[in-house]
Write a protein that holds these residues in place. Structure first.
Motif, PDB file in Angstrom:
ATOM      1  N   THR A  71    -184.552  44.706 -17.966  1.00 28.85           N
ATOM      2  CA  THR A  71    -184.241  44.469 -16.551  1.00 28.85           C
ATOM      3  C   THR A  71    -183.229  45.501 -16.074  1.00 28.85           C
ATOM      4  O   THR A  71    -182.236  45.778 -16.748  1.00 28.85           O
ATOM      5  N   ALA A  72    -183.482  46.083 -14.908  1.00 24.16           N
ATOM      6  CA  ALA A  72    -182.561  47.055 -14.323  1.00 24.16           C
ATOM      7  C   ALA A  72    -181.815  46.473 -13.134  1.00 24.16           C
ATOM      8  O   ALA A  72    -180.633  46.748 -12.930  1.00 24.16           O
ATOM      9  N   VAL A  73    -182.531  45.667 -12.344  1.00 26.85           N
ATOM     10  CA  VAL A  73    -181.962  45.148 -11.098  1.00 26.85           C
ATOM     11  C   VAL A  73    -182.348  43.682 -10.956  1.00 26.85           C
ATOM     12  O   VAL A  73    -183.471  43.287 -11.285  1.00 26.85           O
ATOM     13  N   VAL A  74    -181.412  42.883 -10.483  1.00 30.78           N
ATOM     14  CA  VAL A  74    -181.705  41.520 -10.061  1.00 30.78           C
ATOM     15  C   VAL A  74    -181.457  41.473  -8.553  1.00 30.78           C
ATOM     16  O   VAL A  74    -180.326  41.665  -8.094  1.00 30.78           O
ATOM     17  N   VAL A  75    -182.518  41.264  -7.789  1.00 35.03           N
ATOM     18  CA  VAL A  75    -182.409  41.317  -6.334  1.00 35.03           C
ATOM     19  C   VAL A  75    -182.906  40.003  -5.747  1.00 35.03           C
ATOM     20  O   VAL A  75    -183.887  39.423  -6.214  1.00 35.03           O
ATOM     21  N   SER A  76    -182.218  39.527  -4.726  1.00 31.82           N
ATOM     22  CA  SER A  76    -182.586  38.265  -4.099  1.00 31.82           C
ATOM     23  C   SER A  76    -183.760  38.449  -3.145  1.00 31.82           C
ATOM     24  O   SER A  76    -183.876  39.471  -2.474  1.00 31.82           O
ATOM     25  N   THR A  77    -184.631  37.435  -3.109  1.00 28.31           N
ATOM     26  CA  THR A  77    -185.669  37.419  -2.095  1.00 28.31           C
ATOM     27  C   THR A  77    -185.017  37.128  -0.750  1.00 28.31           C
ATOM     28  O   THR A  77    -183.847  36.747  -0.672  1.00 28.31           O
ATOM     29  N   SER A  78    -185.782  37.287   0.313  1.00 26.04           N
ATOM     30  CA  SER A  78    -185.197  37.162   1.657  1.00 26.04           C
ATOM     31  C   SER A  78    -184.754  35.751   1.976  1.00 26.04           C
ATOM     32  O   SER A  78    -183.857  35.544   2.793  1.00 26.04           O
TER      33      SER A  78
END
Length: 404
Positions: A71-78
């Motif tokens: 995993t490189a990035v953990v990004v939130s959904t909108s």
């Protein structure tokens, strides 16, 4: 696995994310987890050993099984339809997305950042820039989005190939800018990616008449952002429909959601050859094989025993002259089960004009019983309509009979 939570308030400078992103993409740094709330999202907090939420440094995750390898990035959904989810994107999926985008746009180049970097569309501007080896230009973080700030930032771009990602509301404002320099810099872009929600045909027509190179995009955090351009999948991306439900497949698909195994089972499928993301959207292919998103699984409103697509009602309303945009949903009703309700931006000839358009294009039973005219649709930072706020607004209008 180390995680670097990074707080990105409105005045955050996106360029401050470049170094940690470069490190993790090179396999030499902690997982980057940008967030805009006062503290990291709950699903991320449970994975951090230090839950102070100060974002001051990397933390070692408790329960490494929750974090997918590489995993490189953990990004939130909108969060446009409810509680945001934290999506795990790997180095390989982000690399595949950047490469596919460059192939579709016929080259790499310099990007202008106009969207929040704690969401995938803004974050991808930085990631594509890193892979291209170019310096992104960012708008003044303190100014927010306005046409003057956009024009000024675009004039700083120096690369021969120039790109920008916008949402429809931003493009609408830019097309109506009184500054002739705004149109000049817009025409200079080799591609303007337009996503975050449906685009009004009139908006696209105006952009085309001005000679702008628009690519409408479809995708989500779970697919590293837009992966379908002008209805056609990017190289390496696959689309299939299952009873009308859109499935997106390929290397761009995320590893899953952090600490939400039940949702992972529902939405991510690996058939041995392709990893698929099962969306909540409905679609169809036109005569040219282009994907058209027709609505959502939860888009169907049952009113008086009849099934009605809220998306088809919205499209009918937006076809009316003078209407800029609309939001349509169903509201609970004792008499009808649900009634159609619409928030409308614009000045049509009359309410009857809206009703006639819906009656003509959909059905008489689909005419909204609640219509609320608003100066603009409330939006999330991603440019998507704030569904929860709009539903509350329409529910209040329905209760007090103030729609109009």
């Amino acid at each position: 696995m180390d995680i670097l939570p990074i707080h990105t308030p409105p005045d955050f400078n996106p360029l401050d994310l470049l170094k940690p992103l470069a490190d993790v993409l090179a396999g030499e740094g902690p997982v980057v987890a940008p967030y805009a709330t006062n503290e990291p999202p709950a699903n991320l907090l449970t994975t951090l050993s230090d839950t102070s939420g100060n974002g001051s440094g990397p933390h070692t995750g408790q329960g490494p099984e929750a974090m997918a390898p590489d995993t490189a990035v953990v990004v939130s959904t909108s969060g446009s339809t409810g509680q945001p989810k934290q999506t795990m994107l790997t180095i390989d999926s982000l690399a595949a997305s950047s490469m596919a985008t460059a192939m579709k746009l016929k080259g790499e180049g310099q990007w202008l950042c106009t969207l929040p970097v704690h969401h995938i569309a803004g974050l991808q501007v930085l990631i594509r820039s890193l892979y291209a080896g170019t310096k992104p230009i960012v708008m003044d973080p303190a100014s927010g989005f306005d046409t003057e700030a956009f024009t000024s930032a675009a004039q700083e771009m120096t690369d021969h190939h120039r790109y920008v990602s916008l949402v429809p509301t931003q493009l609408h404002r830019l097309l109506n800018s009184p500054d002739p320099n705004t149109m000049s810099v817009l025409r200079r872009f080799n591609a303007i990616l337009l996503g975050g929600g449906p685009s009004n045909p009139d908006l696209l027509g105006t952009a085309a008449s001005e000679g702008l190179k628009i690519f409408t995009t479809y995708g989500m955090s779970e697919t590293c952002g837009g992966c379908v351009y002008n209805g056609k999948p990017l190289p390496g991306v696959q689309i299939k429909l299952d009873d009308g439900r859109i499935h997106l497949g390929g290397e761009v698909v995320a590893s899953g959601y952090l600490n939400q195994p039940e949702l992972n089972t529902q939405h991510f499928v690996d058939d041995g050859e392709t990893r698929w993301y099962v969306t909540d959207d409905l679609g169809e292919f036109d005569d040219n094989g282009a994907l058209r998103v027709t609505g959502r699984i939860d888009d169907v409103v049952i009113s008086g025993g009849l099934k009605i697509s809220a998306a088809s009602v919205r499209r009918a309303i937006e076809s009316v002259e003078g209407v800029h945009s609309a939001f349509v949903t169903g509201l609970e009703s004792v008499e009808w089960g649900h009634v159609l309700a619409a928030a409308v931006v614009g000045a049509p000839e009359s309410r009857q004009t809206l009703a006639d358009a819906v009656r003509r294009d959909v059905a008489a039973e689909a005419v909204p019983k609640v219509v609320k005219f608003v100066p603009e649709l409330p939006m999330l930072a991603t440019g998507k309509p704030d569904r929860q706020q709009l539903i509350r607004l329409l529910e209040q209008a329905f209760r007090d009979g103030s729609a109009g």
